[in-house]
Every structure is written in C-alpha cells, then in structure tokens.
Design a protein around this motif. Structure first.
Motif: not given
Length: 324
Positions: A147-149, A154-159, A231-234, A242-243
């Motif tokens: 989560d911290m990583n 900004w390229d975190v995938t759904e998986a 807060s732009n939380k992912k 984003l996808s």
C-alpha cells in the motif's frame, strides 16, 4: 439461541474488563484508549460465530478471538503513524494525543498482549494456531508495505490492488473464521472453507468501503464522503477509472489528480461524475457481489448442519447489505 448480537455483547463486556497493564501509565493508557474507541469488532465476532458451529461452549474461543482484535488494533495504531492520520473513529489518533514514539511502543506492547491472549489454547493446538497467526501477521505487514509502495506509483493494476487488499485486510478475516474452527475441532477441509469464506468476504468488505467513500450516505457513513478522492487515494474505483478514461475524461481526471489548489466539494463532484460516466460504480458493485458470493458459497459447502450455521449466515448478510 446464539445470535451475532449476543456474541458481540459478550465481546464488548470482555474487552471492557480486560487489562493490558498498569505501569508506566504512559505506555498502557494509549492501549486502553484505542481499544475504547470501539469499531465493528467483526473480526473476533467471526471467530466466535465459527466456533459456535462446532460447539455450544464457544466461550473457549473468547480470548483467542480477542487476540485477533488486539492484533488488528495494533496494526491500526502503527498504520496511523505511517499515514500521519489525525483521526481514528472520529477521535484523535494515539500519536496525535500522545506522540509517535509512545504510539510505536504502545503498539509493540499490544502485539505482545495479543500473544498473551492465545496462551490458554490447548497445547496440542498451540503450534498450528501460532503458525497460522504468524503467517497472517506477516501477510498483513506485506499488504501495508505494498500500500505504501503504491503511493508513489500511478500504474497500479487492478490485480496488484486486489492482491494488496487481500493481504492488508482479507487474510485476517480468513484467519478469524479459520481460528474458530481450529479451536473447536473442525477438519482440514472445513478449515480451508472457513478461511476461503473469510478471505472473500474481506475482499468484498474492502471494496464496499472504497465504494461507500464515494457513493455512501454521509449521515450513515460516519466520515466525509469523498475523502479518498480529495487525497488521491488509490482505491479500486480510481485505478479502474485510470485504466478506462480516454479523451476529455482522461484530461479531466488527470487535472483533478494533479491540482494543488482546489475546492474539495468541487473536486469530489467532478471526479464522481467521471466515475459515473465510466460506469465505475456498476463495475465495482459487480466485483463486490462476486466476492461475497464466493464467501457464501464456501459457507454453503461447509459440512455442518444448516441450523448451526444460521448465526454466521445472518452476520454475513449484514456485511453484504451494510451502507456504512
């Protein structure tokens, strides 16, 4: 008859009477404070509901169930430091009320006290319980690190996101249900079904949290709706947006993500409209249903009389239908 409400009342009474230590007061007062803030207590409740499937003497699982909740609150105390969060359940976080060093040390003692609560387990079960508890605790830490990583990406995938919430949130729910069965004689196949039920319910629960933060009723949700957007939380919703976003939707979404000076309500409204246009709400609701159905199917396959499973069924349906 055992009901979720009765077991929850028993848990609340047990927590209100439990002592974590006395001196020095600066070390133990923060523990009493965070535990007094309440919370849903559904992790230890799952342990008791699971135990009650296999025995009428579910009280034997009470202290181990409390260990799950103390461990959970230990992670919250340390997470709040890492997130620099000012509030927890509407009240000042421990590091705000005292200081970060005190919160770290008090959290460390909470972890130790969680192990204390496991000491009454029958010797022949202790090894397996500790092995599963330790594995679960390590996985929760792995999830927090992921989560911290993700905060820097900004390229975190759904998986990737689903795996992160599985570790950070869901494995503890899986262990909570498994623990009740383990303490009361369930066979290995049943333990696996209990764990699968809890893990999948945990996934649905966390995705429901993501959804309610945007589309929940402020009067019921208990905190500011749209806080994740501000807060732009992912979250699952933002990652999906984003996808999918293209053209003006992409331009507008990136504008609000990168805006340094903005009106909070305007940003929440604008990003929510983008989510609605991209059908993110419907997709998220479908994903939530899929996970809860997997959890319910695991319980359906549990080889135990339906009558013994009724209280757990009741509670699961409360989780599915919750709006806060």
């Amino acid at each position: 008859m055992i009901t979720p409400e009765l077991l929850l009342q028993e848990l609340q009474t047990a927590f209100s009477k439990h002592k974590y230590g006395a001196e020095p007061g600066e070390l133990y007062a923060p523990i009493g404070y965070i535990m007094s803030l309440g919370g849903k207590r559904f992790r230890p409740l799952l342990t008791l509901l699971s135990a009650s499937i296999y025995t009428d003497e579910w009280q034997s699982a009470l202290r181990p169930a409390m260990a799950v909740e103390v461990f959970h609150n230990f992670t919250l105390m340390h997470d709040d430091i890492m997130d620099n969060a000012p509030l927890r359940r509407g009240e000042p976080t421990v590091h705000e009320k005292w200081n970060a060093n005190t919160a770290i040390l008090s959290g460390d003692v909470m972890l130790i006290r969680a192990y204390d609560l496991l000491l009454g387990i029958r010797p022949e079960l202790m090894g397996k319980v500790l092995a599963r508890f330790n594995q679960t605790a390590a996985e929760v830490c792995e999830g927090q690190q992921l989560d911290m990583n993700f905060e820097k990406r900004w390229d975190v995938t759904e998986a990737e996101y689903l795996n992160m919430i599985r570790l950070k949130t869901s494995v503890l729910l899986g262990f909570a249900l498994e623990l009740g069965g383990l303490l009361t004689g369930a066979d290995e196949a049943s333990l696996q079904l209990l764990y699968a039920a809890g893990e999948n319910m945990g996934m649905g629960f966390q995705l429901k949290d993501d959804l309610l933060d945007v589309f929940g009723d402020p009067a019921k949700f208990g905190k500011q709706v749209g806080g994740d957007i501000i807060s732009n939380k992912k979250t699952f919703l933002l990652i999906e947006a984003l996808s999918r976003a293209e053209g003006t939707y992409r331009t507008d979404l990136e504008y609000w993500i990168n805006a340094a000076d903005f009106d909070k309500n305007e940003k929440v409204q604008a990003v929510t409209k983008i989510y609605e246009a991209l059908d993110i709400r419907t997709f998220t609701e479908q994903k939530i249903r899929e996970y809860f159905e997997k959890g319910l199917n695991a319980l359906e396959g549990l080889p135990a009389p339906d009558g013994r499973k009724i209280p757990l069924w009741q509670f699961v349906h409360q989780l599915v239908e919750r709006d806060k």
